[in-house]
Write an enzyme that holds these catalytic residues in place. Structure first.
Site, PDB file in Angstrom:
ATOM      1  N   ASP A 196       0.787  -1.234   0.078  1.00  0.00           N
ATOM      2  CA  ASP A 196       0.041  -0.053   0.049  1.00  0.00           C
ATOM      3  C   ASP A 196       0.732   1.332   0.037  1.00  0.00           C
ATOM      4  OD1 ASP A 196      -2.431  -1.018   0.022  1.00  0.00           O
ATOM      5  OD2 ASP A 196      -2.505  -1.421   2.036  1.00  0.00           O
ATOM      6  N   ASP A 236      -6.519  -4.262  -4.803  1.00  0.00           N
ATOM      7  CA  ASP A 236      -6.305  -3.022  -4.347  1.00  0.00           C
ATOM      8  C   ASP A 236      -4.984  -2.487  -4.621  1.00  0.00           C
ATOM      9  OD1 ASP A 236      -8.014  -4.362  -2.364  1.00  0.00           O
ATOM     10  OD2 ASP A 236      -7.079  -3.888  -0.918  1.00  0.00           O
TER      11      ASP A 236
HETATM   12  N1  GLY Z   1      -7.346  -2.930   2.107  1.00  0.00           N
HETATM   13  C1  GLY Z   1      -7.791  -2.002   1.477  1.00  0.00           C
HETATM   14  C2  GLY Z   1      -9.235  -1.892   1.466  1.00  0.00           C
HETATM   15  O1  GLY Z   1      -9.661  -2.100   2.637  1.00  0.00           O
HETATM   16  O2  GLY Z   1     -10.023  -1.261   0.815  1.00  0.00           O
END
Ligand code: GLY
Length: 375
Positions: free
Chosen positions: A98, A159
């Site tokens: 992320d 994601d």
């Molecule tokens: N882990 C990314 C989300 O919860 O959208």
């Protein structure tokens, strides 16, 4: 008055949008007045904070940068710098897919607004740290190495697509062009396996970490392996649209359009997405954050294609959020009715930092398009 269609409301479109932005910026400042660490998600309307920003700290710093950019408030600037500085320690995280979320809204935005070279260099390091997580032989960046007591080295999360623009940006800033192989490899793998033929996406896909051979689609935050978790669908729209525009790439653009078509076709009449498009009636929760992220992605799609329908769809989503989810109460975030992780009982019908960030970001983008005379 029904504000759901921007095209129909003439001058009043400016009023709801300006009002929604105003309210959102005021809410950022209200949250900030009680904050020492990074707000993450709420539980019973009260923020849970994290000292290091886990994966959402960039969105909090990003909200403060957006507030400063909007009205020039020096306190918001000081707070944006404070929280961005704290995130710089995370630039070399090697177990964090992320890093785009962490560094694009915070360090890169700060560098764009303030020209702070330290921020640019930290974002360059973060891009290398993200690319360094690429499994070359398997052809993907795994979603964490080890998570919840389980080996995740073969798990790809949709994601991650939305994090790859950090790498493209770094290459455009003079970083190693070979890093683009990571972006290409990971995205192509997603298009082949994570995206289904109807344009929906799996939240997660399991591969052999040794060979990259596909095993099966799965989910972590959605209702089931074969259902469509709405936020994952929104990440796919936005991530693919950003990559399509930055590279540029027509295949990624077409994939983003397919993801958007699925999202819009499955929206309920109130234009606020359910947490999962196939959620059973006994779990009737919404995910306002999915609507905000999708709106951001749709505006990107408008920018990339010039198709007005995407801007109208983004406006419909945002005005629905402004009408039914914008928080006017004493506690909580910018948006109510987001769902962080229903299967694990986290943040159900609450506020989440990523939803709040993309809500304000998309509202401001829509306003810019309006000011440019697009609407
Ligand atoms: N882990 C990314 C989300 O919860 O959208």
């Amino acid at each position: 008055m029904n504000l759901r269609s921007l095209g129909d409301v003439g001058e009043s479109k400016k009023l709801w949008l300006a009002g929604a932005i105003d309210q959102a910026v005021r809410r950022v400042k209200k949250i900030d007045s009680g904050v020492i660490d990074f707000p993450h998600i709420t539980e019973q309307k009260k923020w849970r904070f994290t000292p290091d920003g886990v994966w959402t700290g960039g969105f909090w710093a990003g909200l403060l940068w957006l507030a400063y950019e909007h009205d020039g408030d020096k306190n918001s600037l000081a707070r944006a710098i404070h929280f961005t500085d704290r995130l710089l320690l995370r630039a070399d995280d090697t177990n964090n897919h992320d890093l785009g979320f962490m560094f694009v809204p915070s360090a890169i935005k700060g560098w764009q607004l303030q020209g702070n070279e330290e921020y640019r260099l930290a974002a360059m390091r973060a891009a290398r740290a993200l690319a360094g997580q690429y499994n070359q032989s398997a052809g993907f960046i795994p979603g964490w190495g080890f998570f919840g007591g389980e080996d995740w080295s073969g798990n790809v999360l949709v994601d991650t697509l939305m994090n790859l623009p950090l790498i493209v940006w770094a290459v455009q800033q003079g970083g190693d062009p070979a890093l683009l192989e990571v972006v290409r490899g990971h995205t192509d793998k997603n298009l082949r396996h994570v995206m289904r033929t109807d344009g929906s996406v799996y939240h997660m896909f399991r591969f052999s970490p040794e060979t990259g051979a596909p095993i099966a689609g799965d989910t972590y935050q959605g209702h089931g392996p074969e259902t469509t978790w709405s936020r994952g669908q929104a990440w796919a729209i936005g991530g693919l649209a950003m990559l399509a525009q930055m590279l540029p790439d027509l295949e990624y653009l077409a994939a983003s359009e397919r993801a958007a078509a699925y999202f819009l076709k499955h929206l309920p009449d109130d234009n606020v997405p359910p947490w999962d498009f196939q959620a059973p009636a006994y779990l009737p929760y919404k995910d306002a954050s999915a609507g905000a992220i999708a709106a951001f992605g749709l505006i990107k799609l408008f920018d990339a294609t010039g198709k007005r329908e995407y801007l109208d769809a983004a406006a419909r989503l945002l005005s629905a959020l402004a009408e039914t989810c914008a928080n006017k109460g004493e506690e909580g975030g910018l948006l109510l009715h987001s769902t962080a992780d229903l299967p694990h009982g986290l943040g159900v019908d609450e506020s989440v930092m990523y939803g709040d960030y993309y809500y304000l970001k998309a509202l401001l983008r829509l306003q810019q398009r309006l000011d440019q005379g697009t609407l």
